[in-house]
Design a protein around this motif. Structure first.
Motif, PDB file in Angstrom:
ATOM      1  N   ALA A   1       0.843  -1.196   0.000  1.00 57.61           N
ATOM      2  CA  ALA A   1       0.000   0.000   0.000  1.00 57.61           C
ATOM      3  C   ALA A   1       0.871   1.235   0.000  1.00 57.61           C
ATOM      4  O   ALA A   1       2.039   1.187   0.388  1.00 57.61           O
ATOM      5  CB  ALA A   1      -0.920   0.013   1.219  1.00 57.61           C
TER       6      ALA A   1
ATOM      7  N   THR B   1       0.914   4.853   1.882  1.00 53.17           N
ATOM      8  CA  THR B   1       0.356   5.555   3.033  1.00 53.17           C
ATOM      9  C   THR B   1       0.584   7.042   2.817  1.00 53.17           C
ATOM     10  O   THR B   1       1.687   7.442   2.414  1.00 53.17           O
ATOM     11  CB  THR B   1       1.055   5.096   4.328  1.00 53.17           C
ATOM     12  OG1 THR B   1       0.924   3.674   4.422  1.00 53.17           O
ATOM     13  CG2 THR B   1       0.410   5.727   5.549  1.00 53.17           C
TER      14      THR B   1
ATOM     15  N   ASN C   1      -3.600   0.834  -3.666  1.00 54.26           N
ATOM     16  CA  ASN C   1      -4.286   0.309  -2.480  1.00 54.26           C
ATOM     17  C   ASN C   1      -5.573  -0.443  -2.819  1.00 54.26           C
ATOM     18  O   ASN C   1      -5.814  -1.532  -2.288  1.00 54.26           O
ATOM     19  CB  ASN C   1      -4.614   1.454  -1.521  1.00 54.26           C
ATOM     20  CG  ASN C   1      -3.369   2.091  -0.938  1.00 54.26           C
ATOM     21  OD1 ASN C   1      -2.272   1.903  -1.445  1.00 54.26           O
ATOM     22  ND2 ASN C   1      -3.537   2.859   0.124  1.00 54.26           N
TER      23      ASN C   1
ATOM     24  N   TYR D   1      -6.380   7.703   1.540  1.00 58.20           N
ATOM     25  CA  TYR D   1      -5.916   6.462   2.200  1.00 58.20           C
ATOM     26  C   TYR D   1      -7.084   5.821   2.965  1.00 58.20           C
ATOM     27  O   TYR D   1      -7.327   4.612   2.846  1.00 58.20           O
ATOM     28  CB  TYR D   1      -4.769   6.793   3.154  1.00 58.20           C
ATOM     29  CG  TYR D   1      -4.259   5.614   3.957  1.00 58.20           C
ATOM     30  CD1 TYR D   1      -3.376   4.690   3.396  1.00 58.20           C
ATOM     31  CD2 TYR D   1      -4.662   5.409   5.276  1.00 58.20           C
ATOM     32  CE1 TYR D   1      -2.912   3.611   4.128  1.00 58.20           C
ATOM     33  CE2 TYR D   1      -4.203   4.327   6.021  1.00 58.20           C
ATOM     34  CZ  TYR D   1      -3.332   3.435   5.444  1.00 58.20           C
ATOM     35  OH  TYR D   1      -2.867   2.349   6.171  1.00 58.20           O
TER      36      TYR D   1
ATOM     37  N   SER E   1      -9.522   4.251   0.626  1.00 56.85           N
ATOM     38  CA  SER E   1      -9.021   2.994   0.045  1.00 56.85           C
ATOM     39  C   SER E   1      -9.167   1.856   1.041  1.00 56.85           C
ATOM     40  O   SER E   1      -9.509   0.725   0.675  1.00 56.85           O
ATOM     41  CB  SER E   1      -7.566   3.151  -0.408  1.00 56.85           C
ATOM     42  OG  SER E   1      -6.649   3.144   0.680  1.00 56.85           O
ATOM     43  N   LYS E   2      -8.921   2.134   2.323  1.00 57.39           N
ATOM     44  CA  LYS E   2      -8.994   1.069   3.336  1.00 57.39           C
ATOM     45  C   LYS E   2     -10.443   0.681   3.619  1.00 57.39           C
ATOM     46  O   LYS E   2     -10.736  -0.487   3.894  1.00 57.39           O
ATOM     47  CB  LYS E   2      -8.269   1.509   4.607  1.00 57.39           C
ATOM     48  CG  LYS E   2      -6.751   1.654   4.409  1.00 57.39           C
ATOM     49  CD  LYS E   2      -6.133   0.332   3.995  1.00 57.39           C
ATOM     50  CE  LYS E   2      -4.661   0.420   3.665  1.00 57.39           C
ATOM     51  NZ  LYS E   2      -4.078  -0.878   3.292  1.00 57.39           N
TER      52      LYS E   2
END
Ligand SMILES: NC(=O)c1ccc[n+]([C@@H]2O[C@H](COP(=O)([O-])OP(=O)(O)OC[C@H]3O[C@@H](n4cnc5c(N)ncnc54)[C@H](O)[C@@H]3O)[C@@H](O)[C@H]2O)c1
Length: 261
Positions: free
Chosen positions: A103, A105, A125, A168, A171-172
């Protein structure tokens, strides 16, 4: 002398003996720790990363007696996934554990995220996770022996935080949706798909924060300490092993109680 009961013999076998695990983003950080934990639990390894340094990591693992093969590849591309799968099949015959760990970050304030930065992060990601689940899911399905897929999510995808960029976090959060979708699709083939959601894990970036900031972070962790990368590795071993066979579509929080759901 009487033969040992079968159950005892099985219990003594390494949890992942006979398994082949592909770990992306294995050149450093949590990917490296997860790969080592899977290897020490008996899995043969394919270590993938866009950084050539992954080859040195594989060589160090091999020097420690682990069966580790390295491949330099980009998770954001279908060609990269073909390279990773081919490397696994060439080195070990098949892959039946995938850890989608690679990934980017970023902590860019939302007002400053350019379209280019948004797209570049999402490509690694979220698209990378999608392509990996699809490529390795198809391989495991065709093989017919079941399998395990672990997707690295984050606390950032579960609750709002100013510490990480919104791209981020998005994406998570998307990885949690991919996890449930692929878990549903692949369940008939005994392929489980789960997410690991770490937070507050010790890293060079965390160690580099000012002491007062570290203390503030610690104050929000009920267990009163930071986690170690090896503890994320142990959670990955559990989900990849036979002990995790009835768990799919789940998110396992590894966060010291920072978020309780
Ligand atoms: N470290 C933490 O505390 C923490 C917390 C929550 C979630 N996570 C998640 O855990 C995973 C690992 O985190 P980390 O802190 O070890 O990250 P890291 O930045 O230290 O390592 C990421 C690795 O991924 C590789 N990578 C990046 N782009 C790639 C690409 N396109 N193709 C192949 N490899 C690529 C990098 O070269 C690097 O080796 C990430 O998914 C991260 O979001 C980490």
């Amino acid at each position: 002398m009487a033969a040992a009961p079968v159950a005892v013999a099985l219990a003594a076998a390494p949890a992942l003996a006979g398994r082949v695990a592909l770990v992306t983003g294995a050149a450093q950080g949590l990917g490296l720790a997860i790969a080592r934990a899977l290897g020490e639990a008996g899995a043969r390894l394919v270590l993938a990363d866009s950084q050539p340094a992954v080859q040195e990591v594989a060589a160090a693992f091999a020097a420690d007696g682990l069966a580790a093969h390295a491949v330099v590849a980009d998770v954001a591309t279908e060609a990269g996934w073909q390279r990773m799968l081919q490397a696994g099949c060439d080195a070990h015959g098949f892959v039946d554990v995938l850890v989608n760990n690679a990934a980017r970050t970023a902590s860019t304030p939302l007002w400053d995220i350019s379209v280019e930065e948004w797209d570049a992060l999402m490509a690694v990601n979220l698209r990378g996770c999608f392509l990996g689940c699809r490529a390795l899911g198809a391989h495991m399905r065709a093989r017919g022996e079941g399998g395990r897929i672990l997707n690295m999510a984050s606390l950032a995808g579960q609750q709002a935080s100013a510490a990480t960029g919104l791209h981020y976090a998005a994406s998570k959060a998307g990885i949690l949706a991919l996890t449930r979708g692929f878990a549903t699709e692949l369940a008939p083939d005994r392929i489980t798909v789960n997410a690991l959601a770490p937070a507050a894990i010790r890293s060079p970036a965390l160690d580099g924060l000012p002491e007062v900031r570290q203390q503030a972070l610690l104050g929000a962790i009920p267990l009163g300490r930071f986690g170690e990368p090896e503890e994320v590795g142990a959670a990955a071993v559990f989900l990849a092993s036979g002990a995790g066979a009835f768990i799919t579509g789940a998110t396992l929080d590894v966060n010291g109680g920072r978020l309780m759901r």
